[in-house]
Design a protein around this motif. Structure first.
Motif, short mmCIF file in Angstrom:
data_model
loop_
_atom_site.label_atom_id
_atom_site.label_comp_id
_atom_site.label_asym_id
_atom_site.label_seq_id
_atom_site.Cartn_x
_atom_site.Cartn_y
_atom_site.Cartn_z
N ASP A 82 0.84 -1.20 0.00
CA ASP A 82 0.00 0.00 0.00
C ASP A 82 0.88 1.25 0.00
O ASP A 82 2.05 1.21 0.40
CB ASP A 82 -0.92 0.01 1.21
CG ASP A 82 -0.16 0.04 2.53
OD1 ASP A 82 0.13 1.13 3.03
OD2 ASP A 82 0.17 -1.06 3.05
N ARG A 83 0.32 2.35 -0.44
CA ARG A 83 1.08 3.58 -0.61
C ARG A 83 1.62 4.13 0.70
O ARG A 83 2.75 4.64 0.76
CB ARG A 83 0.21 4.64 -1.28
CG ARG A 83 -0.18 4.30 -2.71
CD ARG A 83 -1.03 5.39 -3.33
NE ARG A 83 -1.33 5.11 -4.72
CZ ARG A 83 -2.05 5.91 -5.50
NH1 ARG A 83 -2.54 7.04 -5.00
NH2 ARG A 83 -2.28 5.59 -6.75
N GLY A 84 0.85 4.01 1.76
CA GLY A 84 1.28 4.54 3.04
C GLY A 84 2.55 3.89 3.55
O GLY A 84 3.47 4.58 4.02
N THR A 85 2.62 2.56 3.45
CA THR A 85 3.81 1.85 3.92
C THR A 85 5.02 2.16 3.06
O THR A 85 6.12 2.35 3.57
CB THR A 85 3.54 0.33 3.93
OG1 THR A 85 2.35 0.06 4.66
CG2 THR A 85 4.70 -0.41 4.59
N TRP A 86 4.82 2.21 1.73
CA TRP A 86 5.92 2.57 0.84
C TRP A 86 6.42 3.98 1.15
O TRP A 86 7.63 4.26 1.08
CB TRP A 86 5.49 2.48 -0.62
CG TRP A 86 5.51 1.11 -1.20
CD1 TRP A 86 4.44 0.38 -1.65
CD2 TRP A 86 6.66 0.28 -1.40
NE1 TRP A 86 4.85 -0.84 -2.12
CE2 TRP A 86 6.20 -0.93 -1.98
CE3 TRP A 86 8.01 0.44 -1.15
CZ2 TRP A 86 7.07 -1.97 -2.32
CZ3 TRP A 86 8.88 -0.61 -1.48
CH2 TRP A 86 8.41 -1.78 -2.05
N GLY A 176 1.49 -1.13 -5.32
CA GLY A 176 0.99 -0.01 -4.54
C GLY A 176 1.97 1.10 -4.25
O GLY A 176 1.92 1.71 -3.17
N LEU A 177 2.89 1.41 -5.18
CA LEU A 177 3.85 2.49 -4.95
C LEU A 177 3.15 3.84 -4.92
O LEU A 177 2.09 4.02 -5.52
CB LEU A 177 4.91 2.49 -6.05
CG LEU A 177 5.93 1.35 -6.01
CD1 LEU A 177 6.87 1.44 -7.20
CD2 LEU A 177 6.73 1.37 -4.72
N PRO A 178 3.74 4.84 -4.23
CA PRO A 178 3.13 6.17 -4.17
C PRO A 178 3.08 6.83 -5.54
O PRO A 178 3.83 6.47 -6.45
CB PRO A 178 4.08 6.94 -3.24
CG PRO A 178 4.83 5.89 -2.48
CD PRO A 178 4.95 4.73 -3.42
N PRO A 179 2.22 7.84 -5.70
CA PRO A 179 2.14 8.55 -6.98
C PRO A 179 3.35 9.45 -7.19
O PRO A 179 4.11 9.71 -6.26
CB PRO A 179 0.86 9.38 -6.82
CG PRO A 179 0.75 9.59 -5.34
CD PRO A 179 1.26 8.33 -4.71
N PRO A 180 3.57 9.95 -8.42
CA PRO A 180 4.70 10.84 -8.69
C PRO A 180 4.64 12.10 -7.83
O PRO A 180 3.57 12.59 -7.48
CB PRO A 180 4.54 11.19 -10.18
CG PRO A 180 3.70 10.09 -10.73
CD PRO A 180 2.78 9.68 -9.63
N SER A 181 5.83 12.63 -7.50
CA SER A 181 5.91 13.88 -6.73
C SER A 181 7.23 14.55 -7.05
O SER A 181 8.17 13.90 -7.50
CB SER A 181 5.80 13.59 -5.23
OG SER A 181 6.87 12.79 -4.79
N PRO A 182 7.34 15.87 -6.84
CA PRO A 182 8.58 16.58 -7.18
C PRO A 182 9.74 16.18 -6.28
O PRO A 182 9.55 15.83 -5.12
CB PRO A 182 8.21 18.05 -6.99
CG PRO A 182 7.08 18.02 -6.03
CD PRO A 182 6.31 16.77 -6.35
N CYS A 183 10.93 16.23 -6.84
CA CYS A 183 12.14 15.87 -6.10
C CYS A 183 13.08 17.07 -6.09
O CYS A 183 13.48 17.56 -7.15
CB CYS A 183 12.82 14.67 -6.73
SG CYS A 183 14.35 14.15 -5.91
N GLN A 184 13.46 17.55 -4.91
CA GLN A 184 14.33 18.71 -4.79
C GLN A 184 15.78 18.24 -4.88
O GLN A 184 16.26 17.51 -4.03
CB GLN A 184 14.10 19.42 -3.46
CG GLN A 184 14.78 20.77 -3.34
CD GLN A 184 14.11 21.82 -4.21
OE1 GLN A 184 12.91 21.71 -4.47
NE2 GLN A 184 14.85 22.80 -4.66
#
Length: 206
Positions: A82-86, A176-184
């Protein structure tokens, strides 16, 4: 830890005494197996250290290993689904290793074996010895989250990964990997199109 482990697997490995011989104690079986796994000592060497016949050690090591797997597999190696655990796993990597957007470190380890009969060069690896491959994904604390054991030594990590259940789950999204997000990074923001790439990149940089 040893006592706890012994208590948990004793019901699987304990045998009753017979009129012909006294059964080997579960504690002795576990000690011999752990020594073999930790040091790689041969059965011939172990028989003199513990005064247990080599043919007996050959049987008890498999017996204890099977018991360990049966008792511990569901709690020692747990792959998040699930996304939360990842997300929790990913948050540990920048804090511990300064690696952002990493959901795990993937790599293969070649475990030396004796050449199985009639296998030619199937198990012979590029390092010059016979082996099977343990491929694993670990979190930031080196804890196993997924493993694939038994790949031929002649196979590359990429070949084993391409035939694995892990690749299928990554491609169909069932892991169940998390969705894309920006990386600084380096004072600029780069969009990360998929978290899968950070997982796989670990194998190429290790």
């Amino acid at each position: 830890m040893f006592d706890e482990l012994l208590e948990r697997i004793t019901p699987f490995i304990e045998k009753e005494d017979t009129n012909y011989r006294k059964a080997l104690e579960p504690g002795m079986k576990l000690v011999i197996t752990l020594r073999h796994l930790a040091t790689g000592d041969s059965y011939a060497t172990l028989q003199y250290e513990f005064r247990v016949a080599r043919n007996t050690i050959c049987l008890l090591v498999k017996e204890v290993c099977d018991a360990l797997v049966m008792e511990l597999k569901n709690e020692v190696i747990v792959c998040p689904v699930d996304r939360g655990t990842w997300q929790e796993v990913a948050e540990e990597f920048p804090m511990r290793w300064n690696v952002p957007h990493a959901c795990g470190a993937l790599d293969g380890k070649r475990v030396a074996i004796r050449k199985p009969p009639k296998t030619g060069t199937m198990y012979h690896n590029y390092k010059g010895f016979f082996s099977v491959v343990l491929m694993a994904v670990v979190d930031a604390d080196y804890k196993f989250m997924w493993i694939d054991v038994g790949g031929f030594g002649s196979q590359s990590d990429a070949q084993i990964y391409n035939q694995s259940e892990l690749k299928e789950c990554l491609e169909d999204g069932s892991i169940g990997l998390p969705p894309p997000s920006p990386c600084q990074m380096m004072s600029r923001t780069f969009p990360i199109s998929c978290w899968e790439m950070t997982l796989l990149a670990s194998a190429h940089t290790s």
